[in-house]
Design an enzyme around this catalytic site. Structure first.
Site, PDB file in Angstrom:
ATOM      1  N   SER A  80       0.800  -1.231   0.000  1.00  0.00           N
ATOM      2  CA  SER A  80       0.000   0.000   0.000  1.00  0.00           C
ATOM      3  C   SER A  80       0.827   1.273   0.000  1.00  0.00           C
ATOM      4  O   SER A  80       0.255   2.374  -0.071  1.00  0.00           O
ATOM      5  CB  SER A  80      -0.955   0.007   1.198  1.00  0.00           C
ATOM      6  OG  SER A  80      -2.025  -0.876   0.961  1.00  0.00           O
ATOM      7  N   GLY A 324       3.700 -11.823   1.690  1.00  0.00           N
ATOM      8  CA  GLY A 324       5.136 -12.047   1.544  1.00  0.00           C
ATOM      9  C   GLY A 324       5.996 -10.803   1.579  1.00  0.00           C
ATOM     10  O   GLY A 324       7.227 -10.902   1.604  1.00  0.00           O
TER      11      GLY A 324
END
Length: 495
Positions: A80, A324
């Site tokens: 993000s 991840g």
């Protein structure tokens, strides 16, 4: 005093030694970051510290997903942290006069809509930037993480919001929504007349000298971005996911810590770096200003805005995560300082622990006690609880083997038909209730079962296994109940 020291050094022939002694010792910072990586089991990370408009410290820790040592040139995905990049791209269009912040999104994307046409007509560009559009947070799971690299993938993802029921009126409340940023990416594509990743390269990434930034599937292949790591019963396990062109505006921009440092330097520098300007100082200030109350302080136009705990200093920040990968930028504009940490592991239920690496480093550099969040016992125990539930259900499914024993057959013959029916209905009903509860549980926590499988694979597969066994148990108990009724009827006839 510095002049006197230097003169004395020249006279005594020790001037170079004095200069070396003035260099900052970063061992305490490095040790703190290393400790946070150890606490979360993160295999590799990269750190950069910016002061007075320049990078004063950067280094890599551990290994990437292919076993290579992490360096400041190692590429990561930023999650993000893509949103501030998208916010800047939108503001470029605003300053160019092509987009108005308070204009309806449908002015630029006539096809954009939610399930409620009236709400769709009222959603503005600013609403999307500040997460106040009424698009629910759950919509991110419905259209995100699809790993779609086909032409038009981003617009296709945004179009799929037509099935989404709005959670509130536009401007009514804050609800963090990656789906809204997918719409913003599609808007920039339409207005600029080119794919979003191409636009980012031409207007932001390349002008800022972010030579190894990732914004397209081709970039991802060229930079050979290594797999990240998901947690499976507390152990980091490689997750080699493909690129996701449909998710660039909200989560799939990436690059090295050197690349991200150049973007942050431009943000601290009022939109310019090395003589190249990507946004006016006024526009940058607008993105970094808190526009609405959020779940964490306030939210601007792509940035979160608050204060640094322990100092009260104004803090502009954003974190990001993908299955991840984890990334975080903490900017302290009043002292012209920033901290960047990129990590190649993530655990959705331990997000605060991962954020400690950047937040704590900023606190340490500001003279405050660095934050160290204790391990979340619930997050650690949950996969094992899911596995234990699956084991219990498996034993329950296997238990009818005991019916083959003589004493079990005798017990069956001794039960009344009414008791068999009641027992069967109760057992099958309870099993179906367990399956329904487990299916509903992820949505109650703000996600979906597919999201759990992607972000928390051990918990997700535990839930899937438990749901399947609970359904199987319901079927088995029903079948056994019917057989018991028939057996009981035959026994009565024999008598």
């Amino acid at each position: 005093m510095l002049v006197l020291v230097f003169v004395a050094g020249v006279v005594s022939g020790t001037a170079p030694a004095v200069a070396a002694a003035g260099a900052q010792d970063w061992s305490e910072v490095d040790a703190f970051v290393r400790g946070r990586l150890d606490a979360t089991g993160t295999p590799g990370a990269a750190l950069a510290v910016i002061e007075d408009g320049r990078v004063v410290h950067q280094r890599g820790f551990g290994e990437d997903g292919r076993g290579r040592a992490v360096t400041p040139d190692t590429p990561f995905l930023w999650g993000s942290l893509s949103k501030p990049v998208t916010g800047l791209a939108v503001m470029q269009q605003v300053e160019a006069g092509r987009v108005e912040l308070d204009a309806p999104v449908r002015r630029y994307l006539p096809w954009f809509r939610l399930s409620d046409p009236e709400v769709s007509d009222r959603i503005t560009v600013r609403h999307l930037l500040t997460h106040t559009s009424g698009i629910p947070a759950s919509a991110s799971g419905e259209i995100g993480d699809r790993y779609d690299n086909a032409p038009g993938a981003l617009a296709d993802a945004a179009r799929d919001l037509a099935r989404t029921e709005p959670a509130d009126r536009p401007g009514g409340s804050y609800a963090y929504s990656s789906a809204g940023y997918a719409v913003l990416g599609a808007l920039v594509e339409k207005v600029a007349g080119r794919p979003f990743g191409t636009y980012l390269h031409q207007q932001i990434l390349d002008p800022l000298g972010m030579e190894h930034a990732v914004a397209t599937e081709r970039d991802f292949a060229r930079e050979r971005v290594a797999p990240g790591h998901r947690s499976v019963f507390g152990t980091p396990v490689r997750f080699d996911a493909p690129y996701d062109t449909s998710g660039v505006p909200y989560g799939h921009v990436g690059g090295s810590v050197k690349d991200l440092a150049r973007f942050v330097r431009a943000e601290l520098g009022g939109g310019a770096l090395d003589g190249r300007r990507v946004l006016s100082a006024k526009g940058v200030a607008e993105t970094q200003r808190g526009h609405v109350d959020s779940s964490a302080d306030r939210y601007g136009l792509g940035w979160s805005v608050g204060t640094l705990e322990g100092t009260g200093e104004r803090m502009v920040w954003h974190d990001g995560a993908l299955p991840g990968h984890q990334a975080m930028v903490v900017m302290l504009p009043d002292s012209d300082r920033a901290v960047i940490v990129l990590q190649n592991a993530y655990h959705q239920l331990r997000a605060k622990e991962f954020a400690d690496a950047a937040i704590g480093t900023a606190q340490l550099l500001s003279g405050a006690v660095p934050r160290t969040t204790p391990v979340d016992g619930f997050a650690v125990a949950l996969p094992w609880v899911a596995a234990a539930l699956g084991a219990v259900l498996l034993l329950s499914v296997a238990a009818p083997v005991l019916r083959r024993l003589p004493w079990r057959r005798a017990a069956t013959r001794s039960r009344s038909r009414r008791r068999i029916v009641v027992t069967t209905l109760a057992s099958a009903g309870a099993s179906l209730a367990v399956a329904a509860f487990l299916w509903w549980l992820p949505s109650a926590l703000g996600g979906t079962l597919p999201m759990a499988l992607l972000w928390l694979p051990d918990v997700g597969w535990g839930l899937v296994t438990a749901i399947a066994l609970a359904l199987l148990l319901a079927v088995e108990r029903t079948v056994l109940g019917v057989l018991d009724l028939r057996r009981g009827k035959r026994s009565a006839g024999d008598v």
